[in-house]
Design an enzyme around this catalytic site. Structure first.
Site, PDB file in Angstrom:
ATOM      1  N   ASP A   4      11.191 -31.585  -9.556  1.00 52.41           N
ATOM      2  CA  ASP A   4      11.832 -30.377  -9.043  1.00 52.41           C
ATOM      3  C   ASP A   4      13.347 -30.449  -9.021  1.00 52.41           C
ATOM      4  O   ASP A   4      14.003 -29.440  -8.856  1.00 52.41           O
ATOM      5  CB  ASP A   4      11.346 -30.094  -7.624  1.00 52.41           C
ATOM      6  CG  ASP A   4      11.962 -31.042  -6.633  1.00 52.41           C
ATOM      7  OD1 ASP A   4      12.083 -32.234  -6.962  1.00 52.41           O
ATOM      8  OD2 ASP A   4      12.338 -30.607  -5.533  1.00 52.41           O
TER       9      ASP A   4
ATOM     10  N   ASP B 190      15.602 -34.809 -12.220  1.00 54.48           N
ATOM     11  CA  ASP B 190      14.395 -34.819 -13.058  1.00 54.48           C
ATOM     12  C   ASP B 190      14.584 -34.044 -14.340  1.00 54.48           C
ATOM     13  O   ASP B 190      13.760 -34.155 -15.246  1.00 54.48           O
ATOM     14  CB  ASP B 190      13.221 -34.169 -12.309  1.00 54.48           C
ATOM     15  CG  ASP B 190      12.936 -34.847 -11.001  1.00 54.48           C
ATOM     16  OD1 ASP B 190      12.883 -36.088 -11.006  1.00 54.48           O
ATOM     17  OD2 ASP B 190      12.780 -34.148  -9.996  1.00 54.48           O
TER      18      ASP B 190
ATOM     19  N   ASP C 171       7.514 -36.841  -9.909  1.00 56.96           N
ATOM     20  CA  ASP C 171       8.666 -37.141  -9.068  1.00 56.96           C
ATOM     21  C   ASP C 171       8.120 -37.109  -7.646  1.00 56.96           C
ATOM     22  O   ASP C 171       7.050 -36.558  -7.402  1.00 56.96           O
ATOM     23  CB  ASP C 171       9.722 -36.056  -9.291  1.00 56.96           C
ATOM     24  CG  ASP C 171      10.789 -36.067  -8.233  1.00 56.96           C
ATOM     25  OD1 ASP C 171      11.325 -37.163  -7.989  1.00 56.96           O
ATOM     26  OD2 ASP C 171      11.072 -35.013  -7.653  1.00 56.96           O
TER      27      ASP C 171
ATOM     28  N   CYS D 177       0.839  -1.202   0.000  1.00 54.77           N
ATOM     29  CA  CYS D 177       0.000   0.000   0.000  1.00 54.77           C
ATOM     30  C   CYS D 177       0.873   1.250   0.000  1.00 54.77           C
ATOM     31  O   CYS D 177       2.099   1.168   0.026  1.00 54.77           O
ATOM     32  CB  CYS D 177      -0.896   0.007   1.232  1.00 54.77           C
ATOM     33  SG  CYS D 177       0.033   0.175   2.741  1.00 54.77           S
TER      34      CYS D 177
END
Lengths: 52, 744
Positions: free
Chosen positions: B643, B647, B463, B59
């Site tokens: 991840d 992989d 995975d 803000c």
């Protein structure tokens, strides 16, 4: 129809002015942080000159 | 030069004088400011721009607190908040440490993270997006003005007035086409040089011919000019281009920010003195210190220290591995318990991490085989359009006994009407709407065709560690233990930063267990924690150290004062929503597989909890990729979600891949989609949305085809006026955009 001689340049000139304003805004980073700029006007601290 | 700086810098932040302020208070900041100005004047060229990510700002009050707070910090010349990006750009004098800024912000109540400016890339001003927007604005301006004049011509302006209007239109439209059409001309040129007919070739031809022919008509004082249609075409297609660019750049900059959060720094020991340096500056033979919780920056050999390593991101194993002097560590592993000093054996491009990342880049180039729906459509469409226009030209030339002007007019009308607006605008409109919706669910679509590929998926491969789990361990079966053993375990576990001990502490504290009072608590890195209770030694740690049998799963062992041994088994925390996601995928009729590098015991248990029947354990990285490739050879379309580094090869092989934001950078780079959320439940929703958007794209093609079937015969017959062409074109563009917005 002579009025066209004024009206056409005026209408194109006004459109061009809008285009120039947009190009200025775009090249002067006015769209970098619209959300922040919207919030900034609520700030109570004033500055006399723009920040670096 | 120096005086100029002095005058502007002497009072850079004038503040209204407050009546209550005492002279000293006003003087002190002024003195500090002056000192700052002097040091800045001495080294004006050495200013630094630092970028800090502050996710908690939201803000106007936050902007004010952060900017003013930072400007009070010594060495900060200016701070500027970007609320949209949640970043602060700090203009600092050299020598100011980033850590100072981050602590200062923490004192102000804001969590802050350093961002690596290199990883963010030079694209912060986004020149490409800006150039597109500029062309879009220019073509919009031209379209509105030319249309205004064209309406007058259509409604009956004649002779000198019509010619004047055509001339003014030409003066606006031709420079516009030359400027705004450049992206199309450039890519059409590239396509022609490569010997292909892309979508941009008919577009460029339509733009050039409409401009050229209309100019000729204007010079000849003709009745029809297509300036309005040419400029409008340019505007609509640029709008499509821009939408397409926007949706990808949002995802890309979010992904870049993730990478930039991992600042590539390491602590080097120069003759025993610790110094922060960039990882790129490390050389073979350097000594590097890695603190507990830190990631290995390089490959190396341990020379000092005892610890345990988490190899999860490289191998998928959840169980920590022992490290002591002489052990070999690889870049990307996480140091868990004690500080380690490493001697660098391979750094930078030679490290195993970089080598595996390079492998991925190789595998990824193989994925270009996928052709997007728009591309496939354009391959059929472009030659057809050219042939049609050529046929129309030939026929009318023959029919009118050599009236080139009439024949050209009709050929241009055909080209303009058939111009692939639907392909140029319809696909980006759908993709942008869908990407926006997915972004709100936490999915960043990095590549433009990922959504289409996601729609075709029929097999999902997961995975385990870090993907279906959070990579956090949770103690099991605590109720089987005696309360006094639990109290003892808590007392010991509290003193350690080891992930197993911390998980145990959290679970036991949640049960309101009061820890036993112990003396002489010491931690032996790599082994466990030891203390004295009632004069007897108690221990919590590894099996061989405590004197127990090595376990099948992940476990920690407690040696009680009675002399017997308690076993605390651990299992990985399931990612929230994982069960629902797997169930929903299976309900949609997709095959779900689990392939993990972890041991069979852990994987089997886990697969059962999720209801996955097809699983494979102890998979090496290459085996994962081979398994995915085998499924593809079987005709399946595979979505891979993983991840870790182990992989990445599979991620690059699969038809489409997703990496969680918590994963390794290499995995996120290899994946098409990055998933930022914690809760996995929206995954099935994402697949549904992808299939829906594919349907919308095909619908849009169908709508464009229907419109062409009506308009093309009219154009071929020479009945299409510029007014009809303009009306039909805008109608079709608006209808396909509205159809895209129907996505839910």
């Amino acid at each position: 129809m002579e009025v066209l001689a004024y009206l056409i340049p005026i209408s194109i000139g006004l459109g061009g002015l809008g285009l120039l304003a947009f190009i200025w805004a775009l090249t002067h980073r006015q769209y970098d942080d619209p959300k922040g700029d919207a919030a900034r006007m609520l700030n109570t601290d004033y500055d006399d000159h723009p920040k670096v | 030069m120096v005086p100029a700086i002095m005058t502007t810098a002497a009072d850079p932040h004038p503040q209204p004088m407050s009546a209550a302020a005492c002279p000293a208070c006003i003087l002190t900041p002024d003195a500090a400011r002056l000192a700052r100005a002097v040091s800045a004047a001495q080294q004006p060229a050495l200013r630094e721009h630092l970028i800090v990510s502050v996710p908690g700002m939201h803000c106007a009050g936050c902007i004010s607190t952060v900017e003013r707070g930072l400007e009070r910090l010594d060495g900060v010349r200016a701070a500027r908040v970007n609320l949209g990006l949640k970043r602060v750009m700090v203009d600092a004098a050299p020598g100011l440490q980033l850590s100072d800024i981050i602590t200062h912000l923490a004192n102000l109540g804001y969590e802050a993270h350093e961002l690596d400016a290199d990883a963010l890339g030079p694209e912060q001003n986004d020149p490409e997006g800006r150039a597109l927007l500029m062309r879009l604005a220019v073509s919009f301006f031209a379209m509105m003005n030319v249309m205004l004049l064209s309406v007058a011509v259509w409604s009956g302006a004649e002779d000198a007035t019509r010619d004047l209007f055509h001339w003014i239109s030409a003066a606006i439209a031709l420079p516009t086409l030359a400027f705004a059409g450049q992206p199309f001309f450039a890519s059409a040129g590239a396509a022609l040089r490569a010997g292909r007919l892309g979508m941009d070739v008919p577009i460029s031809l339509a733009l050039l011919l409409s401009g050229g022919l209309s100019l000729y008509e204007t010079v000849a004082g003709g009745h029809q000019a297509y300036f309005d249609a040419g400029v409008m075409l340019c505007f609509f297609l640029l709008a499509g281009r821009y939408l397409d660019y926007r949706s990808r750049s949002v995802a890309r900059s979010a992904a870049q920010e993730l990478s930039a959060l991992e600042v590539p720094r390491a602590t080097r020991l120069d003759d025993g003195v610790a110094q922060e340096v960039a990882i790129a500056a490390l050389a073979v033979g350097d000594i590097v210190r890695v603190r507990p919780g830190g990631r290995m920056p390089v490959d190396g050999t341990v020379i000092r220290g005892e610890s345990e390593l988490d190899r999860g991101l490289l191998t998928g194993e959840t169980r920590p591995v022992q490290a002591s002097p002489g052990s070999i560590v690889c870049a990307g592993e996480i140091n868990l318990t004690g500080p380690l000093d490493l001697q660098v054996t391979a750094a930078g491009q030679d490290s195993s991490l970089a080598r595996m990342t390079a492998l991925v880049a190789l595998a990824e180039s193989g994925r270009d085989r996928y052709r997007s729906l728009a591309d496939r459509a354009a391959r059929v469409y472009a030659p057809l359009v050219h042939l049609l226009a050529l046929a129309a030209f030939g026929f009318w030339l023959w029919h009118s006994d050599g009236d080139v002007r009439l024949a050209l007019n009709i050929a241009v009308a055909v080209l303009l009407i058939t111009c692939p607006c639907a392909l140029g605008l319809a696909v980006p409109a759908v993709v942008t709407t869908a990407s926006g919706k997915l972004f709100r669910k936490g999915f960043l679509i990095k590549t433009s065709t990922a959504l289409e590929r996601l729609a075709g998926v029929d097999t999902v491969v997961f995975d385990k560690t870090g993907t279906l789990t959070l990579g956090l361990l949770q103690p099991l079966g605590l109720d089987q233990h005696r309360p006094d053993d639990l109290a003892l375990a808590l007392a010991l576990a509290q003193g350690s930063g080891h992930p197993l001990a911390q998980a145990l502490t959290q679970a036991l504290q949640a049960r309101n267990i009061i820890p036993t009072v112990l003396c002489d608590i010491t931690e032996l890195p790599g082994h466990g924690i030891q203390a004295t209770a009632d004069g007897k030694i108690v221990r919590l740690g590894r099996a061989d150290w405590v004197g127990a049998e090595p376990p099948a799963g992940t476990a920690s062992f407690l040696q009680t004062p009675r002399g017997d041994i308690c076993t605390f088994g651990f299992a990985d925390h399931l990612r929230p929503g994982a069960v629902q996601a797997v169930a929903a995928l299976q309900a949609q009729g997709l095959q779900v597989h689990l392939i993990s590098g972890d041991n069979a015991h852990a994987v089997a248990d886990f697969a059962q909890r999720l209801g996955i029947t097809q699983w494979q354990a102890n998979a090496l990285p290459t085996q994962k990729a081979a398994r995915v490739a085998a499924m593809q050879a079987n005709g399946q379309h595979v979505l891979m979600m993983g991840d870790g580094l182990n992989d990445t090869a599979a991620l690059a092989t699969a038809d489409v891949s997703i990496a969680p934001g918590s994963g390794l950078d290499a995995a996120r780079v290899a994946a098409d989609i990055v998933f930022l959320g914690q809760d996995l439940a929206p995954l099935s929703d994402a697949l549904r949305l992808a299939r829906q958007s594919r349907r919308r794209i095909l619908q849009n093609f169908a709508m464009a085809a229907v419109y062409n079937m009506i308009a093309v015969p009219l154009a071929l017959a020479g009945l299409a006026s510029p007014l009809a062409a303009a009306a039909a074109m805008s109608l079709s563009s608006i209808s396909v955009s509205l159809n895209a917005l129907r996505l839910r």
